[in-house]
Design an enzyme around this catalytic site. Structure first.
Site, short mmCIF file in Angstrom:
data_model
loop_
_atom_site.label_atom_id
_atom_site.label_comp_id
_atom_site.label_asym_id
_atom_site.label_seq_id
_atom_site.Cartn_x
_atom_site.Cartn_y
_atom_site.Cartn_z
N LYS A 121 0.78 -1.29 -0.02
CA LYS A 121 0.04 -0.05 0.03
C LYS A 121 0.95 1.28 0.11
CE LYS A 121 -4.52 0.87 0.34
NZ LYS A 121 -5.83 0.06 0.01
N ASP A 140 -6.84 4.47 -4.24
CA ASP A 140 -7.49 4.37 -2.95
C ASP A 140 -8.31 5.80 -2.58
OD1 ASP A 140 -7.65 2.08 -0.57
OD2 ASP A 140 -7.42 4.16 0.43
N1 GLU Z 1 -7.49 0.31 -2.78
C1 GLU Z 1 -8.14 -0.74 -3.01
C2 GLU Z 1 -8.15 -1.85 -1.84
O1 GLU Z 1 -8.19 -1.34 -0.50
C3 GLU Z 1 -7.66 -1.52 -4.29
C4 GLU Z 1 -6.35 -2.01 -4.42
C5 GLU Z 1 -5.96 -2.51 -5.82
O2 GLU Z 1 -6.72 -2.24 -6.87
O3 GLU Z 1 -4.64 -2.72 -6.08
O4 GLU Z 1 -8.30 -2.91 -1.88
#
Ligand code: GLU
Length: 445
Positions: free
Chosen positions: A126, A166
């Site tokens: 992340k 996100d």
């Molecule tokens: N931010 C989204 C999550 O919390 C998507 C992450 C992504 O698609 O890599 O899963």
């Protein structure tokens, strides 16, 4: 908590001071995986849990940029590459003024388990920044994204680390980020970012996927009790990407969303939210939900009412972490709520979860219920790798199958470990087992 896991948790607390959200996320997992640790002493011997709690790599960098008036701003950028046992690091970028290292670590930790649950070949990571896109012009957002990517690009790659969006990072930001990546590397590497717009390598249904996926999960969970969303009153906190497409799918499945919210307050529309108007306000005009009540006579806006006070049978917290606490949970129970499904990451506090569990409310944790976004990202990577693009119908069908699998895996694991209906235990144990097995196979790395 299991004694071995408790001592691991104490060490996490000591080594990561002040990172309360990270502590909360780790605690929630360690509290449930005791039975799996007992069943697999070989994992303990390889110190799998300790290794899972320590990110493989953490990158922190300065992001300088200039606003439209020529003032210089300094933000902080993060990428936490948490675990790559199952595939390249995969997880979104969050741009929000509250973002700290501990925020990114909590999200990255959750992502490892979530991604494992999808059954797809993706590790967990992340990233983000304390940059606030709100009120910034498109050109300012572009300059920020270019500066951010000027450092981040060296850590990315379609086989290494693949960010997506996100909170605060949508199609606009991803476009600027991809443009800068391409410019610096001189590579049209479509699979290095997901959530891209369709015109330059994006995938159908990625935009809708988290909300649709959460709704599919919830529908499946209701089915296990011989029930469905049809005819149910639903509240969905938030009015961002996750919330909007949750409303869309709930309406398609016959439910009625009677309240949504954003940081300005709550809108209650007892006749059911007019989604086209809400999309226009949030996606096109980038305005607050209060505008909705200005335009819809029978809807009410309140800046101090809690959304959890609106009576409903299903509540889908889809805004942000720790937005649903014990008081909110008690209100939901009083209002007749049967099921809570987390569209956001960790929106329910530990006390909130306890209240719901004690009242017999079905609880679908985010790492299972909101896995649809990242699952669709993995499908986007698959399409990019084969230079293909699938139709909306086929993509949605794949997403639905994946969410039904995620649900059934959690459900079956909970049964197997003597916790029927406990999706928290089911998700944590099933996610842990898959990551642990891969880590064991890869040796001490
Ligand atoms: N931010 C989204 C999550 O919390 C998507 C992450 C992504 O698609 O890599 O899963």
């Amino acid at each position: 908590m299991h004694a071995t896991l408790d001592s691991i948790y104490q060490r996490v607390l000591d080594r990561n001071p002040g990172e309360t959200e990270f502590h909360q996320a780790v605690r929630e997992v360690l509290e449930s995986i005791g039975p799996a640790v007992d069943k697999h002493p070989e994992y303990a011997q390889a110190r799998i849990v300790e290794r899972i709690c320590e990110p493989e790599r953490q990158i922190i960098f300065r992001v300088p940029w200039e606003d439209d008036d020529g003032n210089i701003h300094i933000n902080r950028g993060f990428r936490v590459e948490f675990n790559s046992a199952l595939g390249p690091y995969k997880g979104g970028l969050r741009f929000h003024p509250s973002v700290l290292l501990g925020t990114v670590k909590f999200l990255g930790f959750e992502q490892v388990f979530k991604n494992a649950l999808t059954g797809l070949p993706i590790g967990g990571g992340k990233g983000g920044s304390d940059f606030d896109p709100r009120g910034r012009s498109d050109r300012e957002v572009m300059r920020f994204c270019q500066s951010f990517m000027t450092e981040l690009y060296r850590h990315l790659g379609e086989h290494t680390d693949v960010p997506a969006g996100d909170m605060g990072v949508g199609a606009r930001e991803l476009g600027f980020l991809f443009g800068q990546y391409k410019r610096i590397t001189n590579r049209y590497e479509s699979g290095v970012l997901t959530g891209k717009a369709l015109v330059y390598g994006g995938a159908q249904v990625r935009r809708e996927a988290t909300g649709y996926g959460c709704t599919f999960f919830v529908e499946r969970a209701l089915q296990t009790r011989g029930d469905s969303l049809a005819g149910k009153d639903v509240v969905v906190s938030g009015a961002g990407n996750v919330a909007l497409y949750t409303v869309e799918k709930v309406h398609q499945l016959g439910g009625r969303v009677v309240a949504v919210s954003d940081s300005s307050g709550v809108v209650h529309d007892p006749k059911g939210v007019d989604l086209e108007l809400l999309k226009e306000i949030k996606e096109v005009r980038r305005e607050r939900v209060s505008t909705y009540a200005d335009q819809v006579g029978h809807a009410e806006f309140s800046s101090d009412r809690s959304i959890w006070d609106v009576p409903c049978q299903v509540a889908l917290p889809s805004a942000t972490q720790n937005e649903l606490d014990a008081d909110g949970a008690r209100s939901l129970v009083r209002g007749g709520c049967l099921l809570v499904g987390e569209g956001a990451n960790m929106p329910t506090t530990p006390d909130g979860v306890r209240v719901l569990r004690d009242a017999g409310v079905l609880f679908a944790p985010g790492k299972a219920a909101n896995a649809g976004g990242v699952a669709a990202s993995a499908l986007e990577m698959q399409q990019n790798a084969s230079r293909d693009s699938w139709t909306f119908e086929y993509s949605e069908q794949r997403l639905r199958e994946i969410m039904v699998d995620v649900h059934d895996r959690c459900h079956a694991t909970a049964d197997e470990y003597g916790r029927p209906g406990d999706y928290v235990a089911g998700a944590n144990i099933a996610g842990y087992a898959r990551v642990a097995e891969a880590m064991l196979a890869l040796g001490l790395v």
